[in-house]
Scaffold this motif. Structure first.
Motif, PDB file in Angstrom:
ATOM      1  N   SER A  45       0.277   2.749   4.440  1.00  0.00           N
ATOM      2  CA  SER A  45       1.619   2.618   3.898  1.00  0.00           C
ATOM      3  C   SER A  45       2.441   3.699   4.587  1.00  0.00           C
ATOM      4  O   SER A  45       1.970   4.828   4.665  1.00  0.00           O
ATOM      5  N   PRO A  46       3.577   3.426   5.171  1.00  0.00           N
ATOM      6  CA  PRO A  46       4.296   2.167   5.085  1.00  0.00           C
ATOM      7  C   PRO A  46       3.641   1.066   5.909  1.00  0.00           C
ATOM      8  O   PRO A  46       2.981   1.304   6.912  1.00  0.00           O
ATOM      9  N   ASP A  75       9.961  -4.916  -5.101  1.00  0.00           N
ATOM     10  CA  ASP A  75      11.136  -4.315  -5.738  1.00  0.00           C
ATOM     11  C   ASP A  75      11.243  -4.739  -7.211  1.00  0.00           C
ATOM     12  O   ASP A  75      12.293  -5.145  -7.687  1.00  0.00           O
ATOM     13  N   ARG A 119      13.610  -1.904   3.740  1.00  0.00           N
ATOM     14  CA  ARG A 119      12.518  -1.200   3.043  1.00  0.00           C
ATOM     15  C   ARG A 119      12.378  -1.747   1.625  1.00  0.00           C
ATOM     16  O   ARG A 119      13.375  -1.978   0.947  1.00  0.00           O
ATOM     17  N   GLU A 121       9.578  -1.738  -2.043  1.00  0.00           N
ATOM     18  CA  GLU A 121       8.397  -1.267  -2.761  1.00  0.00           C
ATOM     19  C   GLU A 121       7.572  -2.488  -3.156  1.00  0.00           C
ATOM     20  O   GLU A 121       8.089  -3.426  -3.756  1.00  0.00           O
ATOM     21  N   GLU A 140       4.876   1.049   0.509  1.00  0.00           N
ATOM     22  CA  GLU A 140       6.221   0.950   1.071  1.00  0.00           C
ATOM     23  C   GLU A 140       6.096  -0.073   2.186  1.00  0.00           C
ATOM     24  O   GLU A 140       5.191   0.016   3.028  1.00  0.00           O
TER      25      GLU A 140
END
Length: 146
Positions: A45-46, A75, A119, A121, A140
């Motif tokens: 991650s990312p 998200d 980006r 989550e 991420e």
């Protein structure tokens, strides 16, 4: 009302006794009902998502009462759900008392088109048959335009 010198622990014990809870009762042992598991891949991650090639999240999950589903959130929005379906002999060897350990594996795909550029989550979460949840891992994710 509590006496002014009552400790927080004493207040909690009194509240539990008033609610009919005792040490060792089912109501105080809910932590063992939480699902647990791990994500084997991807490890980093990312995580970058490019084009149409998806990232495949492979892992396993167990709970005393069984796993209802594994969810993938982007998200904080549910994007995918799956059931346990992959054979997992390694998990069965480590957790032989769980009846479903031999098929505790799962896989969920996520592509850039599922999240949009930028980006994000990503959370992979297991949900037990009783509704208890645990986040197995957070990532991420950086997605390019599809």
């Amino acid at each position: 009302m509590c006496p002014p010198r009552a400790s927080l622990a004493a207040v909690i014990v009194l509240a539990l006794l008033e609610a009919g809870c005792e040490r060792g009762s089912d109501r105080l042992q809910k932590r063992s009902d939480l699902p647990f598991g791990d994500i084997n891949t991807p490890a980093e991650s990312p995580l970058e998502l490019r084009g149409s090639a998806p990232a495949i999240f492979l892992g396993w999950a167990l709970a005393e009462d069984g796993i209802a589903e594994v969810n993938l959130y982007v998200d904080r929005r549910l994007v995918r759900s799956t059931a346990l379906f992959l054979r997992s002999p390694d998990v069965a060897r480590v957790f032989p008392t769980f009846a479903t350990a031999g098929t505790a594996g799962f896989g969920i795909e996520l592509a850039a088109r599922d999240v949009g550029p930028g980006r994000h989550e990503v959370v992979v979460q297991a949900r037990s048959n009783r509704g208890a949840t645990r986040d197995l891992r957070r990532y991420e994710v950086i997605a390019s335009a599809p």
